[in-house]
Enzyme design. Structure first.
Site, PDB file in Angstrom:
ATOM      1  N   CYS A 164      20.846  -9.012  -5.250  1.00  0.00           N
ATOM      2  CA  CYS A 164      21.911  -9.547  -4.399  1.00  0.00           C
ATOM      3  C   CYS A 164      21.977  -8.813  -3.061  1.00  0.00           C
ATOM      4  CB  CYS A 164      23.261  -9.496  -5.110  1.00  0.00           C
ATOM      5  SG  CYS A 164      23.866  -7.876  -5.577  1.00  0.00           S
ATOM      6  N   CYS A 165      22.644  -9.465  -2.108  1.00  0.00           N
ATOM      7  CA  CYS A 165      22.804  -8.927  -0.758  1.00  0.00           C
ATOM      8  C   CYS A 165      21.440  -8.799  -0.071  1.00  0.00           C
ATOM      9  CB  CYS A 165      23.565  -7.605  -0.812  1.00  0.00           C
ATOM     10  SG  CYS A 165      24.179  -7.018   0.794  1.00  0.00           S
ATOM     11  N   ILE A 166      21.055  -7.612   0.361  1.00  0.00           N
ATOM     12  CA  ILE A 166      19.779  -7.404   1.048  1.00  0.00           C
ATOM     13  C   ILE A 166      18.631  -7.151   0.076  1.00  0.00           C
ATOM     14  CG2 ILE A 166      20.079  -4.902   1.318  1.00  0.00           C
ATOM     15  CD1 ILE A 166      18.491  -7.391   3.875  1.00  0.00           C
TER      16      ILE A 166
END
Length: 253
Positions: A164-166
């Site tokens: 998730c995210c980066i």
């Protein structure tokens, strides 16, 4: 008195039925053993704390057993989170990750794919600074050897990987041609998504625009990704999107 006893008996039976249903649900899920790989503690130089917590809450709710890991390496740097500025001190990724894991964490080198059904990587700048060098080199980055080996091991066994995210950039760097999401392109709510998506596409992968509440499943590679804090969204929306990612990981496991 008899009426009162009858009412309590009925309520007890109802409560017992609910307990039985809950036990049945969690019993079917308890076989799912999930490794969570951390990158430190704190959004600017480690794992994003809210994302890591959301992953653990949703895994717990799904009845999975969890083991946490982190590489035993120095952080790229240490950031004063109050000022948002780098400091001169040095910190170790495993030691810092232990804060999030309440001390119950192992060196990433000890992670055995045979003992786990899936692996999840929360986001935070640590994923782009400590697990790889994306933060300074973009698509030309290198991935930490142990992180790369972990990704390849789970992929090779056909076991799902959640990011998730980066952290989806780790998959984009290790698995050419894969599909991931880091949010919605050309949308002000996702200020860094357009450039990150372009770099992902340049690596020969496919970026799929998905909202913060959604996850994307790359069925071929068993990759499940969600944008999390790549989006400027209320924290409950971040939490829900990570929940969608965790649920999809558990379904594939």
């Amino acid at each position: 008195m008899l009426t009162l006893l009858h009412r309590y008996s009925r309520n007890f039976l109802t409560f017992s039925t609910i307990q039985t249903v809950n036990r049945s649900y969690y019993t079917t899920q308890m076989g799912k053993r999930v490794a969570v790989v951390l990158a430190g503690c704190g959004v600017y130089d480690g794992s994003e704390i809210h994302e890591a917590s959301a992953v653990l809450v949703h895994l717990s709710r799904g009845g999975a057993s969890v083991n946490m890991f982190a590489p035993n390496i120095d952080q790229m740097h240490v950031v004063n989170h109050l000022k948002g500025e780098p400091s001169e001190e040095k910190r170790n990724v495993l030691v810092e990750s232990a804060r999030l894991a309440r001390g119950d964490i192992q060196d990433l080198s000890k992670l055995s794919v045979k003992d786990h059904d899936a692996v999840i990587f929360p986001g935070g700048f640590g994923a782009a600074k400590n697990l790889c060098t994306w933060a300074v080199q973009g698509k030309d980055c290198s991935v930490n050897d142990e992180v790369k080996a972990t990704l390849q091991a789970f992929h090779g066994e056909g076991k799902p990987i959640g990011l998730c995210c980066i952290s989806p950039v780790l998959a984009a760097k290790v698995f050419p041609g894969c599909e991931v999401t880091v949010g919605i392109e050309k949308d002000d709510k996702y200020p860094d998504t357009t450039d990150t998506a372009a770099a992902i596409n340049q690596l020969g992968c496919k970026h799929v625009s998905k909202s913060v509440s959604e996850s994307h499943v790359d069925e071929k590679n068993k990759l499940v990704t969600t944008s999390a804090f790549m989006c400027k969204a209320p924290i409950h929306e971040i939490f829900d999107g990570i929940g969608a990612m965790v649920q999809d990981v558990l379904k594939l496991a």
